[in-house]
Scaffold this motif. Structure first.
Motif, short mmCIF file in Angstrom:
data_model
loop_
_atom_site.label_atom_id
_atom_site.label_comp_id
_atom_site.label_asym_id
_atom_site.label_seq_id
_atom_site.Cartn_x
_atom_site.Cartn_y
_atom_site.Cartn_z
N THR A 113 0.86 -1.18 0.00
CA THR A 113 0.00 0.00 0.00
C THR A 113 0.89 1.23 0.00
O THR A 113 1.82 1.34 0.80
CB THR A 113 -0.94 0.02 1.22
OG1 THR A 113 -0.16 -0.10 2.42
CG2 THR A 113 -1.95 -1.12 1.16
N VAL A 114 0.60 2.16 -0.91
CA VAL A 114 1.42 3.35 -1.08
C VAL A 114 0.52 4.58 -1.19
O VAL A 114 -0.45 4.57 -1.96
CB VAL A 114 2.31 3.26 -2.33
CG1 VAL A 114 3.13 4.52 -2.54
CG2 VAL A 114 3.23 2.03 -2.26
N ALA A 115 0.84 5.62 -0.44
CA ALA A 115 0.10 6.88 -0.51
C ALA A 115 0.95 7.93 -1.22
O ALA A 115 2.10 8.16 -0.85
CB ALA A 115 -0.25 7.37 0.89
N PHE A 116 0.37 8.54 -2.24
CA PHE A 116 1.03 9.58 -3.02
C PHE A 116 0.36 10.92 -2.80
O PHE A 116 -0.88 10.99 -2.77
CB PHE A 116 0.89 9.31 -4.53
CG PHE A 116 1.85 8.33 -5.11
CD1 PHE A 116 3.10 8.74 -5.54
CD2 PHE A 116 1.49 7.01 -5.29
CE1 PHE A 116 3.98 7.84 -6.13
CE2 PHE A 116 2.35 6.10 -5.88
CZ PHE A 116 3.60 6.52 -6.30
N PRO A 117 1.13 12.00 -2.76
CA PRO A 117 0.55 13.34 -2.89
C PRO A 117 0.45 13.65 -4.38
O PRO A 117 0.86 12.85 -5.22
CB PRO A 117 1.60 14.23 -2.22
CG PRO A 117 2.90 13.56 -2.58
CD PRO A 117 2.58 12.07 -2.55
N ALA A 118 -0.05 14.82 -4.72
CA ALA A 118 -0.08 15.28 -6.11
C ALA A 118 1.28 15.94 -6.39
O ALA A 118 1.46 17.13 -6.22
CB ALA A 118 -1.23 16.26 -6.32
N VAL A 119 2.24 15.12 -6.80
CA VAL A 119 3.63 15.56 -6.98
C VAL A 119 3.71 16.72 -7.98
O VAL A 119 3.08 16.70 -9.03
CB VAL A 119 4.51 14.38 -7.46
CG1 VAL A 119 5.95 14.84 -7.72
CG2 VAL A 119 4.49 13.24 -6.44
N SER A 120 4.48 17.72 -7.62
CA SER A 120 4.80 18.91 -8.43
C SER A 120 3.66 19.91 -8.60
O SER A 120 3.85 20.94 -9.24
CB SER A 120 5.35 18.53 -9.80
OG SER A 120 6.66 18.05 -9.70
N THR A 121 2.48 19.64 -8.04
CA THR A 121 1.34 20.54 -8.27
C THR A 121 1.25 21.68 -7.27
O THR A 121 0.38 22.53 -7.40
CB THR A 121 0.01 19.77 -8.26
OG1 THR A 121 -0.15 19.17 -6.97
CG2 THR A 121 -0.03 18.71 -9.35
N GLY A 122 2.14 21.72 -6.31
CA GLY A 122 2.14 22.81 -5.34
C GLY A 122 3.08 23.91 -5.79
O GLY A 122 2.91 24.50 -6.85
N ILE A 123 4.10 24.14 -5.00
CA ILE A 123 5.03 25.23 -5.27
C ILE A 123 5.77 25.06 -6.61
O ILE A 123 6.24 26.03 -7.19
CB ILE A 123 6.02 25.40 -4.10
CG1 ILE A 123 6.70 26.76 -4.18
CG2 ILE A 123 7.01 24.26 -4.04
CD1 ILE A 123 7.38 27.18 -2.90
N TYR A 124 5.83 23.82 -7.13
CA TYR A 124 6.51 23.60 -8.41
C TYR A 124 5.62 23.96 -9.60
O TYR A 124 6.05 23.87 -10.75
CB TYR A 124 7.03 22.17 -8.53
CG TYR A 124 8.30 21.92 -7.72
CD1 TYR A 124 8.81 22.85 -6.83
CD2 TYR A 124 8.99 20.74 -7.86
CE1 TYR A 124 9.97 22.62 -6.10
CE2 TYR A 124 10.16 20.49 -7.14
CZ TYR A 124 10.64 21.44 -6.26
OH TYR A 124 11.79 21.20 -5.55
N GLY A 125 4.37 24.34 -9.34
CA GLY A 125 3.53 24.98 -10.33
C GLY A 125 2.87 24.12 -11.39
O GLY A 125 2.32 24.65 -12.35
N TRP A 126 2.91 22.79 -11.25
CA TRP A 126 2.31 21.95 -12.29
C TRP A 126 0.79 22.12 -12.24
O TRP A 126 0.19 22.02 -11.17
CB TRP A 126 2.66 20.48 -12.05
CG TRP A 126 2.64 19.73 -13.34
CD1 TRP A 126 1.53 19.26 -13.99
CD2 TRP A 126 3.75 19.39 -14.15
NE1 TRP A 126 1.89 18.64 -15.16
CE2 TRP A 126 3.26 18.71 -15.29
CE3 TRP A 126 5.12 19.59 -14.03
CZ2 TRP A 126 4.08 18.22 -16.28
CZ3 TRP A 126 5.94 19.11 -15.02
CH2 TRP A 126 5.42 18.43 -16.14
N PRO A 127 0.13 22.35 -13.38
CA PRO A 127 -1.33 22.47 -13.37
C PRO A 127 -1.99 21.19 -12.84
O PRO A 127 -1.64 20.09 -13.25
CB PRO A 127 -1.68 22.69 -14.85
CG PRO A 127 -0.41 23.23 -15.45
CD PRO A 127 0.71 22.56 -14.70
N MET A 128 -2.92 21.35 -11.90
CA MET A 128 -3.50 20.21 -11.19
C MET A 128 -4.14 19.19 -12.13
O MET A 128 -3.93 17.99 -11.96
CB MET A 128 -4.52 20.70 -10.16
CG MET A 128 -5.06 19.59 -9.29
SD MET A 128 -3.79 18.73 -8.31
CE MET A 128 -3.42 20.00 -7.09
N GLU A 129 -4.93 19.63 -13.10
CA GLU A 129 -5.59 18.69 -14.01
C GLU A 129 -4.57 17.82 -14.75
O GLU A 129 -4.74 16.61 -14.86
CB GLU A 129 -6.46 19.43 -15.03
CG GLU A 129 -7.77 19.92 -14.47
CD GLU A 129 -8.75 18.80 -14.17
OE1 GLU A 129 -8.72 17.75 -14.84
OE2 GLU A 129 -9.55 18.98 -13.23
#
Length: 173
Positions: free
Chosen positions: A119-135
Motif C-alpha cells: 500500500t502506497v500513498a502519493f501526494p499530487a507531486v509537483s502541483t504545489g510550489i513547483y507549479g504543475w497544473p493540477m488537471e
C-alpha cells in the motif's frame, strides 16, 4: 505473468496520517526537508527521517536526488513503515517535463516493490510550489500508475484540497 494493476483510492486529507506501507514525499533534491508535503513529513516523522536523508546525501546522493528519481528512508514517527522520497520537476510552459513527472510515480512504485510495500500513498507531486497544473498532474499520475508494472496492491492519492480531489476524481472514475 503481469501483476494486476493496483486499485486506486482517493482520500481528501493529510498524507502524514495515512496508515500505509509507504508514504511518498514530494521532496526537493536536497532531501533535507522543505515546505509543503516535504516539510509536513519531516516535522511529523521526526529526526530519524532527516538522519537517513543526511546519510544518503553523504553517500550516493552527494549532489542531491535527481528529478524523477526515488529513494526510501524510515518513516520515523509516521504511521507508515517507509517514506519514499521523489523529486518532481518544476512546471515549464516552454519545455515538456511530463516524462520526469511520470518517472516520479514509476520510480516510487519501483522502490515500493523493492521494499515489499503493498500500500502506497502519493501526494499530487509537483502541483504545489513547483507549479504543475493540477488537471495535468492528475492525468499524468493516474495514467502512469495504471500503466505501471508493480506488485503494489493499493495506490492511495492523498489530496489536501477540494480542487485536487476533483481533478484526480475525474481521472480515477
Amino acid at each position: 505473468m503481469t501483476p494486476p494493476h493496483p486499485s486506486l483510492t482517493l482520500v481528501r486529507g493529510d498524507i502524514t496520517e495515512q496508515r500505509v506501507d509507504a508514504i511518498v514525499n514530494a521532496a526537493n533534491s536536497s532531501l533535507l526537508g522543505g515546505g509543503g508535503v516535504d516539510g509536513a513529513i519531516h516535522r511529523r516523522g521526526g529526526p530519524d527521517i532527516l538522519a537517513e536523508c543526511r546519510a544518503l546525501r553523504a553517500g550516493h546522493y552527494g549532489r542531491g536526488l535527481p528529478t524523477g528519481a526515488a529513494v526510501a528512508t524510515t518513516a520515523g514517527r509516521l504511521p507508515a513503515r517507509w517514506v519514499i522520497h521523489t523529486v518532481g520537476p518544476r512546471y515549464s510552459p516552454e519545455e515538456d517535463r511530463s516524462p520526469l513527472l511520470a518517472s516520479c510515480y514509476r520510480e516510487s512504485l519501483r522502490v515500493a516493490d523493492e521494499l515489499g510495500a503493498r500500500t502506497v500513498a502519493f501526494p499530487a507531486v509537483s502541483t504545489g510550489i513547483y507549479g504543475w497544473p493540477m488537471e495535468d498532474g492528475a492525468r499524468i499520475a493516474v495514467e502512469t500508475v495504471r500503466a505501471a508494472d508493480t506488485r503494489v496492491e493499493e495506490v492511495r492519492f492523498v489530496l489536501f484540497g477540494a480542487g485536487a480531489y476533483t481533478a484526480f476524481a475525474s481521472w480515477v472514475e
